[in-house]
Write a protein that holds these residues in place. Sequence first.
Motif, PDB file in Angstrom:
ATOM      1  N   VAL A  28       0.834  -1.258   0.194  1.00  0.00           N
ATOM      2  CA  VAL A  28       0.232  -0.244  -0.141  1.00  0.00           C
ATOM      3  C   VAL A  28       1.003   1.312  -0.013  1.00  0.00           C
ATOM      4  N   LYS A  29       0.650   2.169  -0.682  1.00  0.00           N
ATOM      5  CA  LYS A  29       1.376   3.361  -1.077  1.00  0.00           C
ATOM      6  C   LYS A  29       1.679   4.162   0.208  1.00  0.00           C
TER       7      LYS A  29
ATOM      8  N   GLU B 250       9.736   2.875  -1.556  1.00  0.00           N
ATOM      9  CA  GLU B 250       9.482   2.013  -2.769  1.00  0.00           C
ATOM     10  C   GLU B 250      10.558   1.144  -2.909  1.00  0.00           C
ATOM     11  N   GLU B 251      11.917   1.573  -2.761  1.00  0.00           N
ATOM     12  CA  GLU B 251      13.111   0.781  -2.938  1.00  0.00           C
ATOM     13  C   GLU B 251      12.855  -0.695  -2.220  1.00  0.00           C
ATOM     14  N   SER B 252      12.413  -0.585  -1.040  1.00  0.00           N
ATOM     15  CA  SER B 252      12.306  -1.871  -0.296  1.00  0.00           C
ATOM     16  C   SER B 252      11.570  -2.897  -0.832  1.00  0.00           C
ATOM     17  N   ILE B 253      10.591  -2.509  -1.369  1.00  0.00           N
ATOM     18  CA  ILE B 253       9.716  -3.440  -2.286  1.00  0.00           C
ATOM     19  C   ILE B 253      10.410  -4.253  -3.334  1.00  0.00           C
ATOM     20  N   LYS B 254      11.137  -3.453  -4.189  1.00  0.00           N
ATOM     21  CA  LYS B 254      12.050  -4.006  -5.120  1.00  0.00           C
ATOM     22  C   LYS B 254      12.912  -4.839  -4.807  1.00  0.00           C
TER      23      LYS B 254
END
Length: 221
Positions: A152-153, A158-162
């Motif tokens: 969830v935004k 965002e980097e942690s998800i990739k």
Amino acid sequence: MKFDVLTLFPEMFSSLEQSIIGRAVENEQISINLVNIRDFSTDKHKKVDDTPYGGGAGMVMMPDVVYRAYESLNNKTAKVIYMSPKGKTLNQEKVEELSKENHLIILCGHYEGIDQRVLDKIVDEEISIGDYVLTGGEIPAMVLIDSVSRYVKGVLKEESIKEESFSNGLLEYPQYTRPEIFQGEKVPEILLSGNHQEIDKWRKEKSLEITKKNRPDLLEK
Ligand code: 4GS
């Protein structure tokens, strides 16, 4: 993202008040509404389960009580998920798909489970967290909420998800932090080099190596 949880043990969900999920609730990026199924018993002893027709061990949650708990949510559009070892096994692809919903209702069974008739009426999807048997669907529901909320935004950077396990179909490379020497073991030299191209290459090799060793099935996909 809104989660409604139908459960006999709402207190179990207090662990979600901690850490990243706790902060996401405080920041109103997600909400978790806990509904105690027992509140919808009409029995003077607040009975919610009974012995199985046909015999056998344990107790089965009664369909009318579960249905009234569900009805109290006035649901029009949310997907209803039942946590059960009979469901499709959860994986990162499924987690990402569910994170695109705005509203999920999660039904937790306890004891031997829930009368099939109410499941047939209200459940859209049955999901398992793995091939083992637990005492209730509460821990699986927490697993689902935790894993979905990460997408969830604003909940994570965002980097942690990739950069983690499964996001590229592989397991994650090893991580190191200070001190540079721990009980005589040095951090791999390459990570101190500042050469990001070489670091990326090393990390990809390590990912492949650990995936081959522990999860060769992931490489066959
Ligand atoms: C799981 C599981 C589970 C099964 C609930 C026996 C109580 C219990 N739910 N993934 N009755 N594994 N549920 O073990 O989702």
